[in-house]
Motif scaffolding. Structure first.
Motif, short mmCIF file in Angstrom:
data_model
loop_
_atom_site.label_atom_id
_atom_site.label_comp_id
_atom_site.label_asym_id
_atom_site.label_seq_id
_atom_site.Cartn_x
_atom_site.Cartn_y
_atom_site.Cartn_z
N LEU A 51 0.84 -1.20 0.00
CA LEU A 51 0.00 0.00 0.00
C LEU A 51 0.88 1.25 0.00
O LEU A 51 2.06 1.17 0.28
CB LEU A 51 -0.98 0.00 1.18
N SER A 52 0.30 2.38 -0.30
CA SER A 52 1.06 3.62 -0.43
C SER A 52 1.35 4.23 0.95
O SER A 52 0.53 4.14 1.85
CB SER A 52 0.29 4.63 -1.27
N HIS A 53 2.54 4.82 1.06
CA HIS A 53 2.92 5.54 2.28
C HIS A 53 3.48 6.90 1.88
O HIS A 53 3.79 7.13 0.72
CB HIS A 53 4.00 4.79 3.05
N SER A 54 3.66 7.76 2.89
CA SER A 54 4.37 9.00 2.64
C SER A 54 5.47 9.16 3.69
O SER A 54 5.44 8.52 4.75
CB SER A 54 3.42 10.20 2.70
N HIS A 67 6.42 11.25 9.74
CA HIS A 67 5.34 10.26 9.84
C HIS A 67 4.81 9.96 8.45
O HIS A 67 5.26 10.54 7.47
CB HIS A 67 4.22 10.80 10.75
N CYS A 68 3.83 9.06 8.41
CA CYS A 68 3.15 8.75 7.15
C CYS A 68 1.76 9.39 7.21
O CYS A 68 1.04 9.18 8.19
CB CYS A 68 3.05 7.23 6.99
N THR A 69 1.41 10.14 6.20
CA THR A 69 0.12 10.84 6.25
C THR A 69 -1.09 9.90 6.34
O THR A 69 -1.94 10.09 7.21
CB THR A 69 -0.02 11.79 5.03
N PRO A 70 -1.19 8.85 5.50
CA PRO A 70 -2.36 7.97 5.65
C PRO A 70 -2.31 7.10 6.92
O PRO A 70 -3.35 6.60 7.34
CB PRO A 70 -2.33 7.07 4.41
N HIS A 71 -1.12 6.87 7.48
CA HIS A 71 -0.99 6.02 8.67
C HIS A 71 -0.20 6.79 9.71
O HIS A 71 1.00 6.54 9.89
CB HIS A 71 -0.28 4.72 8.32
N PRO A 72 -0.85 7.72 10.44
CA PRO A 72 -0.10 8.60 11.35
C PRO A 72 0.63 7.86 12.47
O PRO A 72 1.52 8.42 13.09
CB PRO A 72 -1.19 9.50 11.95
N PHE A 73 0.26 6.61 12.74
CA PHE A 73 0.98 5.83 13.75
C PHE A 73 2.35 5.39 13.25
O PHE A 73 3.18 4.96 14.04
CB PHE A 73 0.16 4.59 14.15
N MET A 74 2.60 5.52 11.96
CA MET A 74 3.94 5.21 11.42
C MET A 74 4.81 6.43 11.65
O MET A 74 4.54 7.49 11.09
CB MET A 74 3.87 4.91 9.93
N LYS A 75 5.86 6.27 12.45
CA LYS A 75 6.72 7.41 12.78
C LYS A 75 8.18 7.02 12.60
O LYS A 75 8.54 5.86 12.83
CB LYS A 75 6.51 7.84 14.24
CU LIG Z 1 1.66 4.64 5.49
#
Ligand SMILES: [Cu+2]
Length: 368
Positions: free
Chosen positions: A319-322, A354-362
């Protein structure tokens, strides 16, 4: 019937811990693409996430009835800090102990070494209590990823559910072969040392799928084991079971994480942006450090570099991340599955992102 109160207590405790422990370790979803159906391989999830795995196998009797017996198994677990997972297994139609058809196990698992953190192997240990066997069980597992292949070996010490006090030992091995980003083939075998009558070599085989655009994975599998506890996974029988497993990570960080870390950041001065120009696809001229996203986490979580180094992130997830700076100084926008993005850090400092769609990713970049 014994009421597994301790199980409920452990469960509630796990859920409470997961809700409270909203550390910045980032999310790591369990991926079935990294393990065969009957081996966990040291998977410990990530702190502040709750996991629900639903495994459903069925048995079809012979003709003419062809009666289908359903055998659901549930895993509920919570990721804690220090690479530790607490959880419970609930397996129906267990054949481990007479008059105890629904088998329970509570466990704690710890990953001592992780390849994703630079160790040569994944090394993990698990201890637990099995309510059907009325005894403690343990497992040590060793795994290594090499290209598309991940191999896992495990040794187990089991309490003996039939004759009081005797310890039993089991060995297991298996692996997964990633055919593509979304698809893996997997299998494993396990055996008790000195098998008794009715105890066969346990085996499983599966086709594992990552569901694009989601953190879920699905396994379609066959096995001759009855329960997903360490006891159950060490014993095969003559009955072949077919079924599926579906993994559901519940990212509590998403709802309980610190709001301060997600507050919109002030726009940095234009000069700061100008000082870090190389966000482009052009090949960098200075040193390059590699990082990435895998299983809904930045790997490594913290990267330390010298000023002037370009960090290149590769998205290994389906899936896409930022890669988005917490203070707004850089933003990759969405990086599609398999794509890369680079940013050159010219000024010493600590950059959290962080990742915009998954803010828990830091993640953090420390520039020296
Ligand atoms: Cu992500």
């Amino acid at each position: 019937m014994k009421t597994p109160r301790a199980v409920r207590a452990a469960c509630a405790l796990g859920a409470a811990c997961a809700a409270l422990c909203t550390s910045a370790a980032g999310g790591r979803a369990q991926s079935l693409l990294d393990r065969p159906p009957n081996l966990s391989g040291g998977w410990v999830g990530s702190s502040g996430q709750l996991y629900f795995n639903f495994m459903h196998r069925f048995i079809a009797s012979g003709a003419p009835e062809r009666k289908v017996t359903n055998v659901p198994t549930f895993t509920l677990a919570a990721g804690l800090p220090f690479r530790t997972l607490v959880g419970m297994e609930y397996s129906t139609n267990s054949n481990l102990a007479p008059r105890y058809p629904n088998e329970w196990e509570v466990f704690v698992r710890h990953a001592a070494l992780q390849q994703d953190r630079g160790a040569p192997v994944d090394l993990a240990g698990q201890v637990g209590y099995n309510f059907a066997a009325e005894g403690a069980d343990g497992e040590v597992s060793l795994a290594r990823r090499q290209g598309p292949l991940r191999l896992i070996a495990a040794g187990r010490v089991l309490s003996d559910p039939f004759s009081a006090g005797d310890r039993r030992f089991a060995l297991a091995g298996g692996g997964t072969l990633r055919v593509s980003r979304y698809f893996a083939l997997a299998g494993d075998v396990a055996t008790l040392m000195e098998r008794e009558e009715g105890e066969e070599v346990a085996w499983s085989a599966g086709v594992h799928l990552a569901i694009p655009g989601t953190p879920h994975t699905l396994s379609i599998q066959a096995s001759n084991t009855a329960a997903y506890t360490l006891q159950g996974l060490s014993r095969g029988d003559k009955t072949r079971r077919y079924g599926f497993e579906f993994t559901i990570p519940l990212t509590l960080n998403r709802w309980f994480g610190s709001s301060a870390e997600r507050a919109p950041a002030p726009t940095p001065p234009a000069a700061a942006q100008a000082a870090a120009p190389a966000d482009s696809a052009a090949a960098p001229t200075g040193p390059v450090a590699r990082a990435g996203m895998r299983n809904l986490a930045f790997v490594p979580g913290t990267i330390t570099i010298q000023a002037g180094t370009t960090v290149e992130w590769t998205n290994n997830d389906p899936l896409s991340h930022s890669v988005t700076s917490d203070n707004g100084s850089f933003d990759s926008r969405l990086i599609g599955s398999g794509n890369k993005w680079r940013h050159t850090f010219t000024t010493p400092g600590t950059y959290t992102y962080h990742c915009t769609p998954h803010p828990f990713m830091k993640g953090t970049v420390v520039v020296r």
